[in-house]
Design a protein around this motif. Structure first.
Motif, PDB file in Angstrom:
ATOM      1  N   ASP A 206       0.816  -1.213   0.000  1.00 39.53           N
ATOM      2  CA  ASP A 206       0.000   0.000   0.000  1.00 39.53           C
ATOM      3  C   ASP A 206       0.851   1.265   0.000  1.00 39.53           C
ATOM      4  OD1 ASP A 206       0.962  -0.513   2.531  1.00 39.53           O
ATOM      5  OD2 ASP A 206      -0.798   0.299   3.569  1.00 39.53           O
ATOM      6  N   ARG A 207       2.153   1.119   0.006  1.00 42.37           N
ATOM      7  CA  ARG A 207       3.067   2.265   0.020  1.00 42.37           C
ATOM      8  C   ARG A 207       3.993   2.176  -1.187  1.00 42.37           C
ATOM      9  NH1 ARG A 207       4.995   5.387   4.387  1.00 42.37           N
ATOM     10  NH2 ARG A 207       4.353   3.900   5.991  1.00 42.37           N
ATOM     11  N   THR A 208       4.420   3.324  -1.693  1.00 42.43           N
ATOM     12  CA  THR A 208       5.385   3.343  -2.800  1.00 42.43           C
ATOM     13  C   THR A 208       6.802   3.296  -2.242  1.00 42.43           C
ATOM     14  OG1 THR A 208       3.900   4.597  -4.231  1.00 42.43           O
ATOM     15  CG2 THR A 208       6.243   4.631  -4.787  1.00 42.43           C
ATOM     16  N   TRP A 209       7.583   2.305  -2.676  1.00 42.95           N
ATOM     17  CA  TRP A 209       8.975   2.140  -2.262  1.00 42.95           C
ATOM     18  C   TRP A 209       9.871   2.335  -3.478  1.00 42.95           C
ATOM     19  CZ3 TRP A 209       9.885   1.279   2.905  1.00 42.95           C
ATOM     20  CH2 TRP A 209       8.795   0.848   3.673  1.00 42.95           C
ATOM     21  N   ILE A 210      10.868   3.180  -3.351  1.00 44.46           N
ATOM     22  CA  ILE A 210      11.782   3.459  -4.462  1.00 44.46           C
ATOM     23  C   ILE A 210      13.219   3.232  -4.005  1.00 44.46           C
ATOM     24  CG2 ILE A 210      12.632   5.204  -6.083  1.00 44.46           C
ATOM     25  CD1 ILE A 210       9.926   6.595  -5.841  1.00 44.46           C
ATOM     26  N   GLY A 211      13.946   2.435  -4.753  1.00 40.74           N
ATOM     27  CA  GLY A 211      15.362   2.205  -4.464  1.00 40.74           C
ATOM     28  C   GLY A 211      16.229   3.108  -5.327  1.00 40.74           C
ATOM     29  N   VAL A 212      17.122   3.833  -4.704  1.00 44.46           N
ATOM     30  CA  VAL A 212      18.069   4.695  -5.426  1.00 44.46           C
ATOM     31  C   VAL A 212      19.477   4.183  -5.155  1.00 44.46           C
ATOM     32  CG1 VAL A 212      19.087   7.007  -5.573  1.00 44.46           C
ATOM     33  CG2 VAL A 212      16.594   6.731  -5.406  1.00 44.46           C
ATOM     34  N   GLY A 213      20.181   3.845  -6.224  1.00 47.42           N
ATOM     35  CA  GLY A 213      21.548   3.366  -6.080  1.00 47.42           C
ATOM     36  C   GLY A 213      22.552   4.497  -6.156  1.00 47.42           C
ATOM     37  N   VAL A 214      23.602   4.381  -5.353  1.00 47.98           N
ATOM     38  CA  VAL A 214      24.705   5.339  -5.395  1.00 47.98           C
ATOM     39  C   VAL A 214      25.997   4.557  -5.637  1.00 47.98           C
ATOM     40  CG1 VAL A 214      26.069   6.999  -4.080  1.00 47.98           C
ATOM     41  CG2 VAL A 214      23.585   7.006  -3.880  1.00 47.98           C
ATOM     42  N   LEU A 215      26.801   5.022  -6.564  1.00 46.21           N
ATOM     43  CA  LEU A 215      28.067   4.347  -6.865  1.00 46.21           C
ATOM     44  C   LEU A 215      29.116   4.743  -5.829  1.00 46.21           C
ATOM     45  CD1 LEU A 215      28.209   4.881 -10.729  1.00 46.21           C
ATOM     46  CD2 LEU A 215      27.507   2.817  -9.502  1.00 46.21           C
ATOM     47  N   PRO A 216      29.648   3.784  -5.064  1.00 42.97           N
ATOM     48  CA  PRO A 216      30.708   4.127  -4.111  1.00 42.97           C
ATOM     49  C   PRO A 216      31.967   4.546  -4.862  1.00 42.97           C
ATOM     50  CG  PRO A 216      30.445   1.743  -4.262  1.00 42.97           C
ATOM     51  CD  PRO A 216      29.330   2.347  -5.062  1.00 42.97           C
ATOM     52  N   PRO A 217      32.791   5.384  -4.260  1.00 44.07           N
ATOM     53  CA  PRO A 217      33.964   5.924  -4.969  1.00 44.07           C
ATOM     54  C   PRO A 217      34.890   4.867  -5.566  1.00 44.07           C
ATOM     55  CG  PRO A 217      33.572   7.171  -2.975  1.00 44.07           C
ATOM     56  CD  PRO A 217      32.623   6.008  -2.926  1.00 44.07           C
ATOM     57  N   VAL A 219      34.405   2.199  -7.122  1.00 40.08           N
ATOM     58  CA  VAL A 219      34.033   1.593  -8.403  1.00 40.08           C
ATOM     59  C   VAL A 219      34.044   2.616  -9.539  1.00 40.08           C
ATOM     60  CG1 VAL A 219      32.595  -0.105  -7.221  1.00 40.08           C
ATOM     61  CG2 VAL A 219      31.513   1.914  -8.217  1.00 40.08           C
ATOM     62  N   GLN A 220      34.361   3.869  -9.219  1.00 40.84           N
ATOM     63  CA  GLN A 220      34.321   4.917 -10.241  1.00 40.84           C
ATOM     64  C   GLN A 220      35.694   5.209 -10.849  1.00 40.84           C
ATOM     65  OE1 GLN A 220      31.589   8.242  -9.654  1.00 40.84           O
ATOM     66  NE2 GLN A 220      30.986   7.398  -7.666  1.00 40.84           N
ATOM     67  N   GLU A 221      36.655   4.317 -10.587  1.00 40.23           N
ATOM     68  CA  GLU A 221      38.015   4.532 -11.085  1.00 40.23           C
ATOM     69  C   GLU A 221      38.128   4.268 -12.580  1.00 40.23           C
ATOM     70  OE1 GLU A 221      40.310   2.040  -8.547  1.00 40.23           O
ATOM     71  OE2 GLU A 221      39.993   3.297  -6.760  1.00 40.23           O
ATOM     72  N   THR A 222      37.294   3.351 -13.116  1.00 39.80           N
ATOM     73  CA  THR A 222      37.280   3.093 -14.554  1.00 39.80           C
ATOM     74  C   THR A 222      35.826   3.060 -15.029  1.00 39.80           C
ATOM     75  OG1 THR A 222      37.138   0.669 -14.399  1.00 39.80           O
ATOM     76  CG2 THR A 222      39.350   1.662 -14.330  1.00 39.80           C
ATOM     77  N   ALA A 223      35.626   3.436 -16.289  1.00 38.34           N
ATOM     78  CA  ALA A 223      34.270   3.468 -16.837  1.00 38.34           C
ATOM     79  C   ALA A 223      33.657   2.073 -16.870  1.00 38.34           C
ATOM     80  CB  ALA A 223      34.304   4.068 -18.241  1.00 38.34           C
ATOM     81  N   ALA A 224      34.467   1.072 -17.216  1.00 42.52           N
ATOM     82  CA  ALA A 224      33.946  -0.289 -17.317  1.00 42.52           C
ATOM     83  C   ALA A 224      33.440  -0.795 -15.972  1.00 42.52           C
ATOM     84  CB  ALA A 224      35.032  -1.222 -17.853  1.00 42.52           C
ATOM     85  N   ARG A 225      34.214  -0.538 -14.931  1.00 40.33           N
ATOM     86  CA  ARG A 225      33.803  -1.004 -13.611  1.00 40.33           C
ATOM     87  C   ARG A 225      32.595  -0.214 -13.116  1.00 40.33           C
ATOM     88  NH1 ARG A 225      37.596  -1.503  -8.215  1.00 40.33           N
ATOM     89  NH2 ARG A 225      36.166  -2.798  -7.013  1.00 40.33           N
ATOM     90  N   ARG A 226      32.592   1.079 -13.366  1.00 37.24           N
ATOM     91  CA  ARG A 226      31.455   1.921 -12.963  1.00 37.24           C
ATOM     92  C   ARG A 226      30.171   1.437 -13.631  1.00 37.24           C
ATOM     93  NH1 ARG A 226      32.763   6.713 -15.389  1.00 37.24           N
ATOM     94  NH2 ARG A 226      31.500   6.064 -17.168  1.00 37.24           N
ATOM     95  N   ASP A 227      30.247   1.171 -14.929  1.00 32.32           N
ATOM     96  CA  ASP A 227      29.056   0.763 -15.670  1.00 32.32           C
ATOM     97  C   ASP A 227      28.566  -0.613 -15.223  1.00 32.32           C
ATOM     98  OD1 ASP A 227      29.295   3.137 -17.016  1.00 32.32           O
ATOM     99  OD2 ASP A 227      30.143   2.256 -18.843  1.00 32.32           O
ATOM    100  N   ALA A 228      29.502  -1.513 -14.953  1.00 33.68           N
ATOM    101  CA  ALA A 228      29.118  -2.857 -14.515  1.00 33.68           C
ATOM    102  C   ALA A 228      28.452  -2.809 -13.149  1.00 33.68           C
ATOM    103  CB  ALA A 228      30.345  -3.768 -14.475  1.00 33.68           C
ATOM    104  N   ALA A 230      26.877  -0.192 -11.834  1.00 33.31           N
ATOM    105  CA  ALA A 230      25.575   0.456 -11.992  1.00 33.31           C
ATOM    106  C   ALA A 230      24.548  -0.535 -12.523  1.00 33.31           C
ATOM    107  CB  ALA A 230      25.695   1.652 -12.930  1.00 33.31           C
ATOM    108  N   LYS A 231      24.962  -1.357 -13.453  1.00 27.67           N
ATOM    109  CA  LYS A 231      24.053  -2.360 -14.022  1.00 27.67           C
ATOM    110  C   LYS A 231      23.595  -3.345 -12.960  1.00 27.67           C
ATOM    111  CE  LYS A 231      23.648  -5.747 -17.766  1.00 27.67           C
ATOM    112  NZ  LYS A 231      24.356  -6.391 -18.920  1.00 27.67           N
TER     113      LYS A 231
END
Length: 258
Positions: A206-217, A219-228, A230-231
């Motif tokens: 009966d309630r709306t639940w929304i999950g928001v993901g945040v990328l920890p620092p 995993v943001q060192e390379t685009a490939a790792r960041r994208d994987a 996030a996926k």
């Protein structure tokens, strides 16, 4: 807004790449007699299974898995979990029982108090649900960020994620005076965090639940790792994935609700 935002702490409020994760790697290395030290990628791979939110348990699991590759069963090892916890804490908290002196002292902050003040001004209620110990969570929220008695459900207060009991408890503390069907946004950096939202939704439809993901620092060192990474969060249920928690401002929240 008739909206509640609940934040995870590790990887969202503070960068634990050089603290919790370092202590985890130290612990595995110690209990394998320096034969194996897990990489950051290997730790992420374990956590992507969605059930290893507790870093003490994650340490133990990686120790078990290493020895299994050496032909030794879990029954043969008979690891002492309390010893694992004690060693981990000696690295993360430090060895002084009265003061933090370990890796926790050097954690970079990922948000500023002004960000939370802006949410309050927009009529958005906020609090914290974390698998960190209450002492560790309180240290960052009150001593580092200067928050006064923030709403917090910590390790000692509820079962570990992805069990949503702690999320429900946090919402109850925040929803006084609000419509009981207020929207809840949970912000986390792991698959277990997103699974927690999915389980909450299945139990309280009966309630709306929304999950928001945040990328920890880390995993943001390379685009490939960041994208994987996030996926993996999206596949676990994240409605959106952000590079930093402060991107979840009032405007972004309104976009999510619409």
């Amino acid at each position: 807004m008739n909206t509640i935002v609940v934040f995870d702490i590790d990887g969202v409020v503070r960068d634990v790449g050089g603290s919790y994760r370092r202590a985890l790697a130290d612990t595995v290395e110690y209990f394998t007699a320096k034969a194996y030290r897990p990489t950051s990628v290997e730790i992420d791979q374990l956590k992507s299974e969605g059930i290893w939110n507790n870093d003490w348990e994650a340490s133990q699991e990686l120790i078990y898995r290493y020895f299994e590759t050496q032909g030794r069963s879990r029954q043969q090892l008979k690891l002492d979990y309390e010893n694992i916890v004690a060693f981990f804490q000696s690295r993360y908290r430090g060895t002084d029982p009265d003061n933090f002196t370990g890796y926790i002292c050097d954690e970079p902050l990922l948000l500023q108090p002004s960000y939370l003040e802006q949410l309050t001004l927009a009529g958005i209620r906020w609090g914290f649900f974390s698998g960190a110990t209450r002492a560790s969570a309180t240290y960052v929220l009150q001593r580092r960020l200067g928050l006064q008695s923030p709403v917090l459900i910590a390790m000692e207060d509820a079962p570990g994620k992805p069990d949503p009991t702690g999320l429900f408890a946090t919402v109850r503390l925040l929803e006084d005076g609000l419509d009981k069907t207020s929207v809840v946004i949970y912000v986390g950096d792991t698959v277990a965090d997103m699974y927690t939202v999915e389980k909450a939704r299945s139990l309280q439809r009966d309630r709306t639940w929304i999950g928001v993901g945040v990328l920890p620092p880390h995993v943001q060192e390379t685009a490939a790792r960041r994208d994987a990474y996030a996926k993996s969060l999206q596949q676990a249920g994240a409605a959106i994935v952000l590079n930093n928690v402060e991107q979840l401002n009032a405007i972004k929240i309104q976009e999510l609700l619409s």
